[in-house]
Design a protein around this motif. Sequence first.
Motif, short mmCIF file in Angstrom:
data_model
loop_
_atom_site.label_atom_id
_atom_site.label_comp_id
_atom_site.label_asym_id
_atom_site.label_seq_id
_atom_site.Cartn_x
_atom_site.Cartn_y
_atom_site.Cartn_z
N ALA A 141 58.90 -22.53 -39.82
CA ALA A 141 58.73 -21.65 -40.98
C ALA A 141 58.65 -22.39 -42.32
O ALA A 141 57.77 -22.07 -43.13
N PRO A 142 59.52 -23.37 -42.61
CA PRO A 142 59.38 -24.05 -43.90
C PRO A 142 58.03 -24.75 -44.07
O PRO A 142 57.44 -24.72 -45.14
N ALA A 143 57.53 -25.36 -43.00
CA ALA A 143 56.23 -26.04 -43.08
C ALA A 143 55.12 -25.02 -43.31
O ALA A 143 54.22 -25.25 -44.12
N LEU A 144 55.19 -23.89 -42.62
CA LEU A 144 54.19 -22.84 -42.81
C LEU A 144 54.24 -22.30 -44.24
O LEU A 144 53.21 -22.12 -44.88
N PHE A 145 55.45 -22.07 -44.76
CA PHE A 145 55.59 -21.61 -46.14
C PHE A 145 54.96 -22.62 -47.10
O PHE A 145 54.21 -22.26 -48.01
N PHE A 146 55.25 -23.89 -46.89
CA PHE A 146 54.72 -24.94 -47.76
C PHE A 146 53.19 -24.92 -47.76
O PHE A 146 52.55 -24.96 -48.82
N VAL A 147 52.58 -24.83 -46.58
CA VAL A 147 51.11 -24.83 -46.48
C VAL A 147 50.52 -23.60 -47.17
O VAL A 147 49.56 -23.71 -47.94
N VAL A 148 51.10 -22.43 -46.92
CA VAL A 148 50.59 -21.19 -47.52
C VAL A 148 50.71 -21.25 -49.04
O VAL A 148 49.75 -20.99 -49.77
N MET A 149 51.88 -21.62 -49.53
CA MET A 149 52.10 -21.63 -50.98
C MET A 149 51.31 -22.74 -51.67
O MET A 149 50.89 -22.58 -52.81
N ASP A 150 51.10 -23.85 -50.99
CA ASP A 150 50.32 -24.92 -51.60
C ASP A 150 48.90 -24.44 -51.88
O ASP A 150 48.31 -24.81 -52.89
N ARG A 151 48.37 -23.59 -51.02
CA ARG A 151 47.03 -23.02 -51.27
C ARG A 151 47.06 -22.04 -52.44
O ARG A 151 46.14 -22.00 -53.24
N VAL A 152 48.12 -21.24 -52.53
CA VAL A 152 48.27 -20.32 -53.66
C VAL A 152 48.37 -21.12 -54.96
O VAL A 152 47.74 -20.77 -55.96
N ILE A 153 49.14 -22.19 -54.92
CA ILE A 153 49.31 -23.02 -56.11
C ILE A 153 47.98 -23.64 -56.54
O ILE A 153 47.70 -23.75 -57.74
N ASP A 154 47.13 -24.01 -55.57
CA ASP A 154 45.80 -24.55 -55.91
C ASP A 154 45.04 -23.56 -56.80
O ASP A 154 44.46 -23.94 -57.81
N ARG A 155 45.07 -22.27 -56.42
CA ARG A 155 44.36 -21.25 -57.20
C ARG A 155 45.01 -21.06 -58.56
O ARG A 155 44.31 -20.92 -59.57
N GLU A 156 46.34 -21.06 -58.61
CA GLU A 156 47.02 -20.91 -59.90
C GLU A 156 46.74 -22.11 -60.81
O GLU A 156 46.50 -21.94 -62.00
N ASP A 157 46.77 -23.30 -60.22
CA ASP A 157 46.47 -24.50 -61.01
C ASP A 157 45.06 -24.44 -61.59
O ASP A 157 44.84 -24.79 -62.75
N ALA A 158 44.10 -23.98 -60.79
CA ALA A 158 42.72 -23.88 -61.26
C ALA A 158 42.62 -22.88 -62.42
O ALA A 158 41.93 -23.14 -63.41
N ALA A 159 43.32 -21.75 -62.29
CA ALA A 159 43.29 -20.74 -63.36
C ALA A 159 43.95 -21.27 -64.63
O ALA A 159 43.43 -21.07 -65.74
N LEU A 160 45.07 -21.95 -64.49
CA LEU A 160 45.74 -22.51 -65.66
C LEU A 160 44.92 -23.63 -66.29
O LEU A 160 44.87 -23.76 -67.51
N SER A 161 44.28 -24.42 -65.47
CA SER A 161 43.43 -25.49 -65.98
C SER A 161 42.24 -24.93 -66.76
O SER A 161 41.86 -25.47 -67.80
N ALA A 162 41.70 -23.82 -66.27
CA ALA A 162 40.58 -23.19 -66.98
C ALA A 162 41.05 -22.57 -68.30
O ALA A 162 40.33 -22.63 -69.30
N ALA A 163 42.25 -22.00 -68.32
CA ALA A 163 42.76 -21.35 -69.52
C ALA A 163 43.28 -22.35 -70.55
O ALA A 163 43.20 -22.11 -71.75
N HIS A 164 43.83 -23.46 -70.08
CA HIS A 164 44.44 -24.47 -70.96
C HIS A 164 44.02 -25.87 -70.49
O HIS A 164 44.86 -26.63 -69.99
N PRO A 165 42.77 -26.25 -70.65
CA PRO A 165 42.27 -27.49 -70.02
C PRO A 165 43.06 -28.75 -70.38
O PRO A 165 43.53 -29.44 -69.47
N GLU A 166 43.19 -29.06 -71.65
CA GLU A 166 43.87 -30.30 -72.02
C GLU A 166 45.37 -30.22 -71.75
O GLU A 166 45.97 -31.16 -71.22
N ALA A 167 45.98 -29.11 -72.13
CA ALA A 167 47.43 -28.97 -71.97
C ALA A 167 47.83 -29.02 -70.49
O ALA A 167 48.79 -29.69 -70.12
N PHE A 168 47.07 -28.34 -69.64
CA PHE A 168 47.43 -28.33 -68.22
C PHE A 168 47.20 -29.70 -67.58
O PHE A 168 48.01 -30.14 -66.76
N GLU A 169 46.14 -30.38 -67.97
CA GLU A 169 45.88 -31.71 -67.41
C GLU A 169 47.04 -32.66 -67.73
O GLU A 169 47.53 -33.38 -66.85
#
Length: 187
Positions: A141-169
């Motif tokens: 279960a912890p490994a599955l949670f990590f894999v699932v959430m890591d994909r969610v974080i990818d999408r959140e990171d992309a959205a934050l990077s688009a909204a705040h390019p320099e600051a997020f980088e």
Amino acid sequence: SREAMAEPPANQAGKSAPFRFAPTFKIDLVFSVAYVVLFIHLWGRLNHSVLVCWIAASFGFALALCYAGKVYIIESLSWRGGDARHYVVSSGLVTDGLYAYSRNPTYFLTLVQCVLWTTMLVVLQMFAPLEPLPFIASILAPALFFVVMDRVIDREDAALSAAHPEAFEAYAKSVGRWFGRRRGARS
């Protein structure tokens, strides 16, 4: 979400948008319910000695602290104008407090919870006849949670990077996705 957001969107009548659970909350809930089901299944097969009850209570206390920590983190984001249920472009990226050590402190705490649940179930399994399927499920279960959430974080990171390019980088270069400040990061 780790950004301080503008006011939640309003519906046509000028009222705030209806309450809804964030997708990440739903993922957290699914894992929590799965662990509770595994625990109840195991608890029914245990000899409830003082030691077993003490072990379960100790882990239960640690788990409760994790849940309280997540509520605190979400509430502190709310104090800054954020709302995890509404994804609205914000005026600024939250990078201080716990966010100075983890870009996703609530997800990190949920991963800690998964590890605590698994550890408790493995330890308690020593006091009951082994059932391989629930045992393996609790360990994976912890490994599955990590894999699932890591994909969610990818999408959140992309959205934050688009909204705040320099600051997020700059933020992503100095603070780990799950935990930790990177070498050479400014305080």
